[in-house]
Design a protein around this motif. Structure first.
Motif, PDB file in Angstrom:
ATOM      1  N   PHE A  62       1.038  -0.984   0.231  1.00  0.00           N
ATOM      2  CA  PHE A  62       0.173   0.260   0.108  1.00  0.00           C
ATOM      3  C   PHE A  62       1.083   1.022   0.194  1.00  0.00           C
ATOM      4  O   PHE A  62       0.893   2.352  -0.203  1.00  0.00           O
ATOM      5  CB  PHE A  62      -0.967   0.132   0.889  1.00  0.00           C
ATOM      6  CG  PHE A  62      -1.735  -1.038   0.915  1.00  0.00           C
ATOM      7  CD1 PHE A  62      -2.243  -1.697  -0.469  1.00  0.00           C
ATOM      8  CD2 PHE A  62      -3.178  -1.295   2.072  1.00  0.00           C
ATOM      9  CE1 PHE A  62      -3.046  -2.732  -0.557  1.00  0.00           C
ATOM     10  CE2 PHE A  62      -3.703  -2.207   2.204  1.00  0.00           C
ATOM     11  CZ  PHE A  62      -4.224  -2.831   0.704  1.00  0.00           C
ATOM     12  N   SER A  63       2.015   1.232   0.360  1.00  0.00           N
ATOM     13  CA  SER A  63       2.921   2.907   0.674  1.00  0.00           C
ATOM     14  C   SER A  63       3.706   2.753  -0.543  1.00  0.00           C
ATOM     15  O   SER A  63       4.136   3.343  -0.960  1.00  0.00           O
ATOM     16  CB  SER A  63       4.138   2.552   1.593  1.00  0.00           C
ATOM     17  OG  SER A  63       4.797   1.205   1.105  1.00  0.00           O
ATOM     18  N   GLY A  64       4.046   1.100  -1.497  1.00  0.00           N
ATOM     19  CA  GLY A  64       3.900   1.559  -2.419  1.00  0.00           C
ATOM     20  C   GLY A  64       6.024   1.399  -2.957  1.00  0.00           C
ATOM     21  O   GLY A  64       6.449   1.525  -3.523  1.00  0.00           O
ATOM     22  N   GLN A  65       6.078   0.878  -1.774  1.00  0.00           N
ATOM     23  CA  GLN A  65       7.562   1.205  -0.728  1.00  0.00           C
ATOM     24  C   GLN A  65       8.318  -0.262  -0.435  1.00  0.00           C
ATOM     25  O   GLN A  65       7.920  -0.566   0.606  1.00  0.00           O
ATOM     26  CB  GLN A  65       8.058   1.896  -0.161  1.00  0.00           C
ATOM     27  CG  GLN A  65       7.965   3.486  -0.342  1.00  0.00           C
ATOM     28  CD  GLN A  65       8.145   4.187   0.733  1.00  0.00           C
ATOM     29  OE1 GLN A  65       8.486   3.573   2.224  1.00  0.00           O
ATOM     30  NE2 GLN A  65       8.531   5.516   0.570  1.00  0.00           N
ATOM     31  N   MET A  66       8.441  -0.788  -2.239  1.00  0.00           N
ATOM     32  CA  MET A  66       8.557  -2.703  -1.539  1.00  0.00           C
ATOM     33  C   MET A  66      10.079  -3.007  -0.752  1.00  0.00           C
ATOM     34  O   MET A  66      10.088  -4.523  -0.391  1.00  0.00           O
ATOM     35  CB  MET A  66       8.721  -3.430  -2.660  1.00  0.00           C
ATOM     36  CG  MET A  66       6.909  -4.191  -3.077  1.00  0.00           C
ATOM     37  SD  MET A  66       6.039  -4.771  -2.193  1.00  0.00           S
ATOM     38  CE  MET A  66       6.070  -6.114  -1.731  1.00  0.00           C
ATOM     39  N   MET A  67      11.402  -2.198  -1.262  1.00  0.00           N
ATOM     40  CA  MET A  67      12.394  -2.321  -0.536  1.00  0.00           C
ATOM     41  C   MET A  67      12.070  -2.145   1.145  1.00  0.00           C
ATOM     42  O   MET A  67      12.302  -3.210   1.764  1.00  0.00           O
ATOM     43  CB  MET A  67      13.357  -1.343  -1.322  1.00  0.00           C
ATOM     44  CG  MET A  67      14.090  -1.236  -0.885  1.00  0.00           C
ATOM     45  SD  MET A  67      15.192  -2.943  -1.210  1.00  0.00           S
ATOM     46  CE  MET A  67      16.079  -3.299  -0.713  1.00  0.00           C
ATOM     47  N   THR A  68      11.302  -1.539   2.119  1.00  0.00           N
ATOM     48  CA  THR A  68      11.069  -1.019   2.690  1.00  0.00           C
ATOM     49  C   THR A  68      10.370  -2.649   3.555  1.00  0.00           C
ATOM     50  O   THR A  68      10.379  -3.065   5.133  1.00  0.00           O
ATOM     51  CB  THR A  68       9.744   0.000   3.271  1.00  0.00           C
ATOM     52  OG1 THR A  68       8.317  -0.417   3.207  1.00  0.00           O
ATOM     53  CG2 THR A  68       9.806   1.411   3.068  1.00  0.00           C
ATOM     54  N   PHE A  69       9.357  -3.896   2.719  1.00  0.00           N
ATOM     55  CA  PHE A  69       8.851  -4.521   3.335  1.00  0.00           C
ATOM     56  C   PHE A  69      10.618  -5.559   3.781  1.00  0.00           C
ATOM     57  O   PHE A  69      10.151  -5.979   5.032  1.00  0.00           O
ATOM     58  CB  PHE A  69       8.672  -5.532   1.987  1.00  0.00           C
ATOM     59  CG  PHE A  69       8.148  -7.262   2.456  1.00  0.00           C
ATOM     60  CD1 PHE A  69       7.509  -7.755   2.900  1.00  0.00           C
ATOM     61  CD2 PHE A  69       9.198  -7.629   2.278  1.00  0.00           C
ATOM     62  CE1 PHE A  69       7.029  -8.696   2.863  1.00  0.00           C
ATOM     63  CE2 PHE A  69       9.092  -9.484   2.491  1.00  0.00           C
ATOM     64  CZ  PHE A  69       8.048  -9.928   3.287  1.00  0.00           C
ATOM     65  N   PHE A  70      11.336  -6.062   3.020  1.00  0.00           N
ATOM     66  CA  PHE A  70      12.403  -6.823   3.760  1.00  0.00           C
ATOM     67  C   PHE A  70      13.331  -6.390   5.124  1.00  0.00           C
ATOM     68  O   PHE A  70      13.789  -6.388   5.865  1.00  0.00           O
ATOM     69  CB  PHE A  70      13.935  -6.012   2.879  1.00  0.00           C
ATOM     70  CG  PHE A  70      13.644  -6.972   1.860  1.00  0.00           C
ATOM     71  CD1 PHE A  70      12.937  -8.371   1.593  1.00  0.00           C
ATOM     72  CD2 PHE A  70      13.609  -6.171   0.166  1.00  0.00           C
ATOM     73  CE1 PHE A  70      13.492  -8.597   0.106  1.00  0.00           C
ATOM     74  CE2 PHE A  70      13.436  -7.173  -1.128  1.00  0.00           C
ATOM     75  CZ  PHE A  70      12.681  -8.176  -0.782  1.00  0.00           C
ATOM     76  N   TYR A  71      12.932  -5.267   5.159  1.00  0.00           N
ATOM     77  CA  TYR A  71      13.862  -3.944   6.624  1.00  0.00           C
ATOM     78  C   TYR A  71      12.528  -3.792   7.584  1.00  0.00           C
ATOM     79  O   TYR A  71      12.497  -4.368   9.204  1.00  0.00           O
ATOM     80  CB  TYR A  71      14.068  -2.190   6.602  1.00  0.00           C
ATOM     81  CG  TYR A  71      14.864  -2.043   5.419  1.00  0.00           C
ATOM     82  CD1 TYR A  71      15.755  -2.146   5.863  1.00  0.00           C
ATOM     83  CD2 TYR A  71      15.062  -0.852   4.278  1.00  0.00           C
ATOM     84  CE1 TYR A  71      17.587  -1.857   5.067  1.00  0.00           C
ATOM     85  CE2 TYR A  71      15.670  -0.924   3.255  1.00  0.00           C
ATOM     86  CZ  TYR A  71      16.465  -1.391   3.886  1.00  0.00           C
ATOM     87  OH  TYR A  71      17.771  -1.033   3.250  1.00  0.00           O
ATOM     88  N   SER A  72      11.659  -3.701   7.222  1.00  0.00           N
ATOM     89  CA  SER A  72      10.391  -4.601   8.052  1.00  0.00           C
ATOM     90  C   SER A  72       9.834  -5.279   8.415  1.00  0.00           C
ATOM     91  O   SER A  72       9.471  -5.419   9.655  1.00  0.00           O
ATOM     92  CB  SER A  72       8.726  -4.194   7.903  1.00  0.00           C
ATOM     93  OG  SER A  72       9.079  -1.769   7.415  1.00  0.00           O
TER      94      SER A  72
END
Length: 161
Positions: A62-72
């Motif tokens: 939803f945020s459009g930032q799939m890179m944050t997936f790995f960090y989160s």
């Protein structure tokens, strides 16, 4: 579980709209973790893991930032593992302790992911800033969860009477 995931996702998305007032990336309150801590102590580990992974994945989409997936995900799993161990020795009256330690582990997990993804070991220099920030944020969310569970327990007791 779906309701708790929706609440956590809504909180996550709302908090993502608030600009970071700190000069160090990755420092935020992490208010969606109130739901994670609540679920760990009220629903149990399996349900908590499903809520956590769903929130992290949907939040990234939803945020459009799939890179944050790995960090989160790395931070969330580090926090989850810490809380899973602490849940065995702490009571519901000590949720705030579990959350504070979980917050520090969350930041350590995110930093580990950043070091691996960026292949920059020098990022470890952020650790002295991120650990206290994680402890403080975890303490705040833990106290919120502590008050929430006490209030919901009181409402449930009143409802039975």
């Amino acid at each position: 579980m779906a309701l708790l995931t929706a609440i956590a996702l809504t909180i996550f998305m709302a908090e993502a709209q608030i600009p970071n007032p700190f000069p160090i990336p990755g420092i935020k309150l992490g208010l969606a973790n109130i739901v994670t801590v609540y679920a760990m102590f009220v629903l149990g580990p399996a349900d908590t893991l499903m809520i956590l992974i769903s929130r992290v994945f949907l939040g990234s989409v939803f945020s459009g930032q799939m890179m944050t997936f790995f960090y989160s995900l790395s931070g969330g799993l580090a926090c989850y593992i810490a809380m899973l161990g602490l849940r065995r020795i702490l009571t519901r009256k000590q949720i705030w302790v579990c959350s504070a330690i979980g917050g520090a582990c969350h930041n350590a997990g995110q930093l580990a992911a950043a070091i691996l993804i960026a292949r920059t070991p020098a990022l470890i220099a952020y650790l002295p800033y991120l650990l206290p920030a994680g402890l403080a944020a975890g303490l705040f969310t833990g106290l919120c969860t502590q008050f929430l569970t006490a209030r919901l327990d009181k409402l449930q007791t009143t409802k039975r009477a």
